[in-house]
Design an enzyme around this catalytic site. Structure first.
Site, PDB file in Angstrom:
ATOM      1  CE  LYS A 137      -8.314  -2.044   4.376  1.00 35.82           C
ATOM      2  NZ  LYS A 137      -8.501  -3.275   3.587  1.00 35.82           N
ATOM      3  CD1 TRP A 171      -2.343  -2.160   1.597  1.00 36.51           C
ATOM      4  CD2 TRP A 171      -3.047  -0.956  -0.149  1.00 36.51           C
ATOM      5  NE1 TRP A 171      -3.403  -2.817   1.030  1.00 36.51           N
ATOM      6  CE2 TRP A 171      -3.859  -2.112  -0.039  1.00 36.51           C
ATOM      7  CE3 TRP A 171      -3.292  -0.055  -1.181  1.00 36.51           C
ATOM      8  CZ2 TRP A 171      -4.904  -2.392  -0.917  1.00 36.51           C
ATOM      9  CZ3 TRP A 171      -4.332  -0.323  -2.062  1.00 36.51           C
ATOM     10  CH2 TRP A 171      -5.126  -1.471  -1.935  1.00 36.51           C
ATOM     11  CG  ASP A 201      -3.359   4.040   4.445  1.00 37.91           C
ATOM     12  OD1 ASP A 201      -4.345   3.804   5.159  1.00 37.91           O
ATOM     13  OD2 ASP A 201      -3.195   3.535   3.311  1.00 37.91           O
TER      14      ASP A 201
END
Length: 365
Positions: free
Chosen positions: A201, A102, A177
């Site tokens: 999530k 990511w 993040d």
């Protein structure tokens, strides 16, 4: 049909009592005669829902004064562009710490809007650890330093909070993040200039993105930044410049209230530590499975593991599904298996997984 143990990395499991409350309120929210999906985002009913959700999130994370909470759309992937478009200001360079898939995607997207300096990377070692802050090499005047503090795909989590004051660069804002571990552990929001995460999530359904941004970082947007993605515009309009993801905000608010009933973030962190320990201890003691991440940097939320005989992968997935354990296949870029054990996954679910792992190994080993 009974509910399964859902180990999906996202969209992911939600607390059952939240789902039941949402079902009960689907047709009539608090006597309004309509469901939340049908409400005007500017009406008194929904503005009350949004205000309560923000207040509860601020309480859970102890968000200090001087930070704005934004409810946005586009997911964390969109933020990879939205952040440089908002934070570069008159600077040319942004620094990125690359620890997995990511953060790798994030720095590639940022190159469309800024020069990118890779301040540190663990790629050479296969993204199995987080570079120590002493090894970060910041540029002379970066607009920000970007981190992904939990790599969902690789199962890597920062074992420390990035405090740039420790390396003499406290003036540089840290962007994080936190998509896959926000609200899973106590954090010090004041150490960050901006925190963001997709909701799907640990917070709620896909479609909602949470941004927590320090007020002094507002108003720096590039001229070509879309108005709906300008943090200052979103903040000035209370996240209502355009129609926000109303149902996602509503469900997030229910999850925040559920977290408060569990005792808050510190209490849920203790549960997460216990769940992760149960699973990692089993994997470490096994000669049938393995986890390849540096034990000091293992994620509590996303646990990748491999069968040492990968010819058994297909049988493992078929049999685990039959046992009521689903979404265990690892990301296609990594392979193997992955169990995501977010806040809403109870200890009983992790125990069921460990019991299956033990039984499968005994039969197939």
């Amino acid at each position: 049909m009974s509910r399964v143990w859902n180990f999906s990395a996202g969209p992911a499991v939600l607390p059952e009592e939240v789902l039941r409350q949402a079902a009960d309120e689907m047709l009539d929210w608090h006597g309004s005669g309509m469901g939340v999906m049908e409400m005007s985002h500017r009406g008194k009913e929904f503005t009350a829902i949004a205000a309560q959700a923000e207040a509860d999130l601020r309480e859970l994370l102890a968000v200090p004064a001087g930070y704005r909470v934004l409810f946005m759309q586009g997911g964390a992937i969109a933020e990879n562009a939205i952040i440089p478009m908002n934070l570069m200001g008159d600077r040319r360079v942004a620094d990125y710490v690359v620890t997995g898939s990511w953060s790798q995607k994030s720095q590639k997207e940022a190159r469309k809007y800024a020069e990118v300096n890779i301040a540190a990377s663990s790629e050479a070692g296969g993204f199995t650890t987080v570079p120590a802050m002493a090894d970060w090499r910041l540029s002379a005047d970066p607009a920000y330093v970007f981190t992904c503090t939990n790599e969902t795909i690789g199962g890597l989590e920062y074992p420390f909070e990035p405090d740039l004051a420790q390396i003499g660069r406290g003036e540089v804002p840290v962007v994080a993040d936190m998509s896959s571990h926000i609200l899973s552990r106590v954090i010090d929001v004041s150490k960050y200039g901006l925190i963001f995460g997709g909701a799907q999530k640990n917070i709620g359904p896909a479609g909602l993105t949470i941004v927590i941004v320090r007020e002094d970082l507002l108003g720096r947007a590039m001229p070509h930044c879309p108005t709906a993605f300008d943090f200052k515009t979103v903040a000035d309009n209370g996240s209502m410049y355009n129609t926000p993801p109303t149902y996602g905000i509503y469900i997030a608010g229910l999850v925040f209230q559920w977290l408060k009933r569990q005792g808050g973030v510190a209490a849920i962190e203790a549960q997460n530590v216990a769940k992760a320990k149960l699973l990692y201890d089993f994997l470490d003691a096994s000669d049938f499975y393995e986890n390849r991440i540096d034990p000091a940097c293992r994620s509590r939320m996303n646990v990748p593991f491999f069968l040492k005989d990968e010819a058994l992968n297909d049988a493992f997935l078929v049999e685990s599904k039959a046992a009521g354990l689903v979404q265990l296949k690892g990301h296609k870029s990594v392979g193997g298996m992955r169990a995501s054990i977010y806040n809403a996954m109870p200890l009983a679910g992790v125990q069921a997984l460990v019991d299956f792992l033990r039984d499968f190994a005994a039969r197939r080993g």
